[in-house]
Enzyme design. Sequence first.
Site, PDB file in Angstrom:
ATOM      1  N   SER A 120       0.834  -1.202   0.000  1.00  0.00           N
ATOM      2  CA  SER A 120       0.000   0.000   0.000  1.00  0.00           C
ATOM      3  C   SER A 120       0.866   1.249   0.000  1.00  0.00           C
ATOM      4  O   SER A 120       0.481   2.271  -0.566  1.00  0.00           O
ATOM      5  CB  SER A 120      -0.857   0.082   1.255  1.00  0.00           C
ATOM      6  OG  SER A 120      -1.586  -1.075   1.431  1.00  0.00           O
ATOM      7  N   HIS A 141      -2.050  -3.041  -6.696  1.00  0.00           N
ATOM      8  CA  HIS A 141      -2.583  -2.612  -5.396  1.00  0.00           C
ATOM      9  C   HIS A 141      -4.091  -2.793  -5.357  1.00  0.00           C
ATOM     10  O   HIS A 141      -4.844  -2.009  -5.947  1.00  0.00           O
ATOM     11  CB  HIS A 141      -2.200  -1.140  -5.130  1.00  0.00           C
ATOM     12  CG  HIS A 141      -2.644  -0.654  -3.799  1.00  0.00           C
ATOM     13  ND1 HIS A 141      -3.175   0.588  -3.579  1.00  0.00           N
ATOM     14  CD2 HIS A 141      -2.654  -1.283  -2.587  1.00  0.00           C
ATOM     15  CE1 HIS A 141      -3.486   0.713  -2.297  1.00  0.00           C
ATOM     16  NE2 HIS A 141      -3.186  -0.399  -1.684  1.00  0.00           N
ATOM     17  N   GLU A 153      -5.022  -0.672  -8.618  1.00  0.00           N
ATOM     18  CA  GLU A 153      -4.049   0.274  -9.178  1.00  0.00           C
ATOM     19  C   GLU A 153      -2.865  -0.542  -9.696  1.00  0.00           C
ATOM     20  O   GLU A 153      -2.293  -1.342  -8.948  1.00  0.00           O
ATOM     21  CB  GLU A 153      -3.572   1.252  -8.104  1.00  0.00           C
ATOM     22  CG  GLU A 153      -4.644   2.208  -7.639  1.00  0.00           C
ATOM     23  CD  GLU A 153      -4.211   3.050  -6.433  1.00  0.00           C
ATOM     24  OE1 GLU A 153      -4.770   4.144  -6.264  1.00  0.00           O
ATOM     25  OE2 GLU A 153      -3.336   2.624  -5.649  1.00  0.00           O
ATOM     26  N   ASN A 191      -4.694   6.334  -1.981  1.00  0.00           N
ATOM     27  CA  ASN A 191      -4.242   6.624  -0.621  1.00  0.00           C
ATOM     28  C   ASN A 191      -3.584   7.991  -0.505  1.00  0.00           C
ATOM     29  O   ASN A 191      -3.677   8.641   0.537  1.00  0.00           O
ATOM     30  CB  ASN A 191      -3.297   5.526  -0.117  1.00  0.00           C
ATOM     31  CG  ASN A 191      -4.066   4.275   0.258  1.00  0.00           C
ATOM     32  OD1 ASN A 191      -5.281   4.314   0.433  1.00  0.00           O
ATOM     33  ND2 ASN A 191      -3.372   3.159   0.369  1.00  0.00           N
TER      34      ASN A 191
HETATM   35  N1  LIG Z   1      -5.386  -4.815   4.798  1.00  0.00           N
HETATM   36  C1  LIG Z   1      -5.561  -3.820   3.922  1.00  0.00           C
HETATM   37  O1  LIG Z   1      -6.479  -2.993   4.049  1.00  0.00           O
HETATM   38  C2  LIG Z   1      -4.654  -3.723   2.721  1.00  0.00           C
HETATM   39  C3  LIG Z   1      -5.119  -3.083   1.559  1.00  0.00           C
HETATM   40  C4  LIG Z   1      -4.283  -3.016   0.430  1.00  0.00           C
HETATM   41  C5  LIG Z   1      -3.006  -3.562   0.503  1.00  0.00           C
HETATM   42  N2  LIG Z   1      -2.576  -4.155   1.655  1.00  0.00           N
HETATM   43  C6  LIG Z   1      -1.219  -4.711   1.666  1.00  0.00           C
HETATM   44  O2  LIG Z   1      -1.296  -6.109   1.475  1.00  0.00           O
HETATM   45  C7  LIG Z   1      -0.215  -6.750   2.169  1.00  0.00           C
HETATM   46  C8  LIG Z   1      -0.785  -7.797   3.113  1.00  0.00           C
HETATM   47  O3  LIG Z   1      -1.664  -7.174   4.021  1.00  0.00           O
HETATM   48  P1  LIG Z   1      -2.765  -7.999   4.846  1.00  0.00           P
HETATM   49  O4  LIG Z   1      -3.657  -6.982   5.468  1.00  0.00           O
HETATM   50  O5  LIG Z   1      -3.315  -9.078   3.993  1.00  0.00           O
HETATM   51  O6  LIG Z   1      -1.833  -8.639   5.984  1.00  0.00           O
HETATM   52  P2  LIG Z   1      -2.126  -9.958   6.857  1.00  0.00           P
HETATM   53  O7  LIG Z   1      -1.297  -9.791   8.084  1.00  0.00           O
HETATM   54  O8  LIG Z   1      -3.579 -10.219   6.962  1.00  0.00           O
HETATM   55  O9  LIG Z   1      -1.505 -11.136   5.952  1.00  0.00           O
HETATM   56  C9  LIG Z   1      -0.138 -11.327   5.728  1.00  0.00           C
HETATM   57  C10 LIG Z   1       0.061 -12.843   5.593  1.00  0.00           C
HETATM   58  O10 LIG Z   1       1.338 -13.086   5.025  1.00  0.00           O
HETATM   59  C11 LIG Z   1       1.863 -14.250   5.643  1.00  0.00           C
HETATM   60  N3  LIG Z   1       3.316 -14.193   5.414  1.00  0.00           N
HETATM   61  C12 LIG Z   1       4.225 -13.405   6.010  1.00  0.00           C
HETATM   62  N4  LIG Z   1       5.442 -13.638   5.468  1.00  0.00           N
HETATM   63  C13 LIG Z   1       5.280 -14.594   4.523  1.00  0.00           C
HETATM   64  C14 LIG Z   1       6.145 -15.269   3.616  1.00  0.00           C
HETATM   65  N5  LIG Z   1       7.442 -14.978   3.562  1.00  0.00           N
HETATM   66  N6  LIG Z   1       5.605 -16.186   2.786  1.00  0.00           N
HETATM   67  C15 LIG Z   1       4.307 -16.463   2.826  1.00  0.00           C
HETATM   68  N7  LIG Z   1       3.438 -15.867   3.658  1.00  0.00           N
HETATM   69  C16 LIG Z   1       3.929 -14.940   4.483  1.00  0.00           C
HETATM   70  C17 LIG Z   1       1.416 -14.170   7.080  1.00  0.00           C
HETATM   71  O11 LIG Z   1       1.425 -15.448   7.685  1.00  0.00           O
HETATM   72  C18 LIG Z   1       0.002 -13.600   6.917  1.00  0.00           C
HETATM   73  O12 LIG Z   1      -0.975 -14.626   6.803  1.00  0.00           O
HETATM   74  C19 LIG Z   1       0.570  -5.627   2.855  1.00  0.00           C
HETATM   75  O13 LIG Z   1       1.633  -5.229   2.024  1.00  0.00           O
HETATM   76  C20 LIG Z   1      -0.459  -4.526   2.970  1.00  0.00           C
HETATM   77  O14 LIG Z   1       0.091  -3.232   3.038  1.00  0.00           O
HETATM   78  C21 LIG Z   1      -3.379  -4.267   2.754  1.00  0.00           C
END
Ligand SMILES: NC(=O)c1ccc[n+]([C@@H]2O[C@H](COP(=O)([O-])OP(=O)(O)OC[C@H]3O[C@@H](n4cnc5c(N)ncnc54)[C@H](O)[C@@H]3O)[C@@H](O)[C@H]2O)c1
Length: 284
Positions: A120, A141, A153, A191
């Site tokens: 993000s 994104h 995006e 964002n």
């Molecule tokens: N939550 C939101 O609103 C949102 C929106 C857009 C983008 N994002 C982005 O998406 C990404 C993930 O966010 P999220 O909210 O899903 O986080 P989350 O914590 O729900 O999920 C992350 C997952 O990745 C796993 N993980 C960590 N390291 C790993 C690896 N090396 N190999 C495999 N799995 C691994 C963890 O076990 C976890 O299940 C981030 O970069 C975040 O900024 C989040």
Amino acid sequence: MTEIRSIGVVGLGAMGAGIAQLAIEAGYDTVGREVTVELGQAAVARIGHFLTRKVDKGRLEQGHRDAAVSRLSTTVDLDALADCDLVIEAIVEELEPKRALFAELDRICRPDAILATNTSALSVTEIAAATTRPERVVGMHFFNPAPLMPLVEIVQAELTADEAAEAASVVGARFGKEVVRCHDTPGFVVNRVLIPLLNDCLRVLDEARVTPEALDVAMKNGAGWPMGPCTLVDLVGIDVHVHASEALYEKLREPRMAPPPRLVAMKNAGLLGRKSGRGFYTYD
Ligand SMILES: NC(=O)c1ccc[n+]([C@@H]2O[C@H](COP(=O)([O-])OP(=O)(O)OC[C@H]3O[C@@H](n4cnc5c(N)ncnc54)[C@H](O)[C@@H]3O)[C@@H](O)[C@H]2O)c1
């Protein structure tokens, strides 16, 4: 242009599981990678549950649901992604783990495979620089929840080839998303606009001495917002919003980007919004 037939998703948390769901519904063979077998199984169960709900609501045929589920496999072994045409990363929002992962994917995946990050707020260019193929690295994104939010995006980093961004855009469109292409700048498009705007809204709570309810009523009825800012921040997660604000502030140094102290205090107190049961509002 590279034809994408198979997709890898690394990290099956909130975003990765949603992205994997979109991929299998769109007909792609998909491999999801998690850090433990249990986390992978839990993600598959969540995806199966969401697809069943779509069947129950009459928005998906049972046969299509079952075919979609059969296209998904999970692994803890990153090497299992070696044959993927596109890998989408959705692990923790921290630069060094993402760079380490991209360096590994660069070693494992075919030279023509496209590597995408769902970050993000981090720089796609800095993530791409951990590979020997920055021209094949792109930002994809998605918004939360990925299966429901209509936008993706497609972020072109400094060295991303047009062809790679185009191939990622085609996948986004096949996922059923509205695709907006942009360059790699802090916060990309949505964002960059939304985070300081929400921070302004939350500062107004104290400045104008209005309640969260009143602020939501004002923005819905005076500005035509579909949802008030306090409801929206509760939905996004107070911790997620504070983290994104801090990341943008660090990069742009504009005071409006910094999280309002009231929000930081809420985060520290564990009032995270809908997911913790309490934020600006209380949830059952
Ligand atoms: N939550 C939101 O609103 C949102 C929106 C857009 C983008 N994002 C982005 O998406 C990404 C993930 O966010 P999220 O909210 O899903 O986080 P989350 O914590 O729900 O999920 C992350 C997952 O990745 C796993 N993980 C960590 N390291 C790993 C690896 N090396 N190999 C495999 N799995 C691994 C963890 O076990 C976890 O299940 C981030 O970069 C975040 O900024 C989040």
